[in-house]
Design an enzyme around this catalytic site. Structure first.
Site, PDB file in Angstrom:
ATOM      1  N   ASP A  70       0.823  -1.207   0.000  1.00  0.00           N
ATOM      2  CA  ASP A  70       0.000   0.000   0.000  1.00  0.00           C
ATOM      3  C   ASP A  70       0.857   1.258   0.000  1.00  0.00           C
ATOM      4  O   ASP A  70       0.492   2.265  -0.595  1.00  0.00           O
ATOM      5  CB  ASP A  70      -0.923  -0.006   1.217  1.00  0.00           C
ATOM      6  CG  ASP A  70      -2.017  -1.074   1.117  1.00  0.00           C
ATOM      7  OD1 ASP A  70      -2.371  -1.449  -0.013  1.00  0.00           O
ATOM      8  OD2 ASP A  70      -2.507  -1.512   2.164  1.00  0.00           O
ATOM      9  N   ALA A 187      -6.746   3.592   7.849  1.00  0.00           N
ATOM     10  CA  ALA A 187      -5.324   3.529   8.152  1.00  0.00           C
ATOM     11  C   ALA A 187      -5.057   4.060   9.570  1.00  0.00           C
ATOM     12  O   ALA A 187      -5.678   3.613  10.526  1.00  0.00           O
ATOM     13  CB  ALA A 187      -4.548   4.307   7.092  1.00  0.00           C
TER      14      ALA A 187
END
Length: 296
Positions: A70, A187
């Site tokens: 990511d 996140a």
């Protein structure tokens, strides 16, 4: 959906998987695509396709495939989103929340995607600027996930104000604050107790980091209005602002960080049948799947 003919490839800057990159480039050529790959010193003389700089990928490619984790996609997204080049992620990392194509199913998905069978979505991108002594420095910083303001000294709190455009929100004493896009809501902001925001929302989350006042809770605000964070107090330890956890700058008392929705979104490509909620369940163990008799 339109098919793709010129495809760029970006690998991890450190320790790229050369075998996977070579397999990917060969597969794209078999599908009739012209393939370009971002120049990487780790390739040596063994690059699997003609190498070009990232800005040339943005100019020439109709699709860019990011092979990595990511973090690799976040880095590429900040650079390529302004050119509106769609990104597809092949996971070479751990979580793979945004790089949602597994290497073992890569060729099956590429065959469909290259020929126009895919799902496309636009993700809100954050744009930030810093004002010092009443003057904006003119630089624009982009973030896919979040803009984080916190003290460089881990054991000290900072004082700051938050504003939504010209409307005052609150004073804060905390370790910092996370300004998160819907993409970034899964996140750092999630670890800080923030809410999950569906990617289709035009909204931004403000998540205080370990606030001194327990009632200082996360809040979701309109993504169409700029957020202003004013650093207050005089402290020996300076604050800092970080973009996607990858680039950072030092802040001083009186500095103003303005975060707003960027003019252009990050465009992501997914294989047919992509489901955001399935990703939440599979990657974050959020919720549970339907009972077998309820599946459609």
């Amino acid at each position: 959906m339109s098919p793709f003919r010129v495809v760029g490839v970006i690998g991890k800057r450190r320790e790229p998987n050369l075998d996977l990159l070579r397999d990917l480039c060969d597969g794209l050529r078999r599908l009739g695509c012209e393939v370009l790959i971002e120049a990487n010193g780790a390739f040596g003389r063994d690059a699997p396709a003609p190498t070009v700089a990232r800005d040339e990928l943005a100019r020439r490619c109709e699709l860019v495939i990011v092979v990595g984790g990511d973090g690799t996609l976040l880095d590429a997204g900040r650079d390529l989103a302004p050119a509106q080049v769609p990104l597809l992620g092949v996971n070479q990392g751990r979580l793979g929340f945004m790089t949602d194509v597994a290497p073992e199913s890569m060729h099956e998905h590429l065959a469909a995607i290259v020929h126009g069978q895919y799902e496309s979505e636009d993700r809100l991108l954050l744009s930030a600027s810093v004002e010092r002594n009443g003057r904006r420095d003119g630089a624009t910083r982009l973030a896919v996930n979040d803009v984080v303001i916190r003290n460089q000294a881990t054991i000290r709190m900072i004082e700051f104000e938050t504003w939504l455009d010209h409307e005052f929100i609150s004073n804060h004493r905390a370790d910092g604050v996370i300004v998160a896009s819907p993409t970034g809501s899964t996140a750092y902001a999630l670890s800080g107790g923030g809410p999950l925001l569906h990617p289709s929302l035009s909204a931004i989350a403000l998540v205080p980091i370990c606030p001194h006042t327990l009632s200082d809770r996360p809040i979701v605000v309109d993504g169409q209005r700029p957020i202003r964070i004013v650093i207050r107090g005089v402290d020996r330890a300076q604050a800092m602002v970080t973009f996607d956890g990858q680039t950072s700058e030092t802040l001083e008392p009186g500095d103003v960080v303005e975060v707003r929705r960027a003019e252009k979104a990050l465009r992501l490509i997914h294989p047919p049948g992509y489901s955001y909620f399935r990703i939440l369940r599979d990657k974050l163990r959020w919720g549970s799947g339907p009972a077998a008799q309820e599946r459609v």
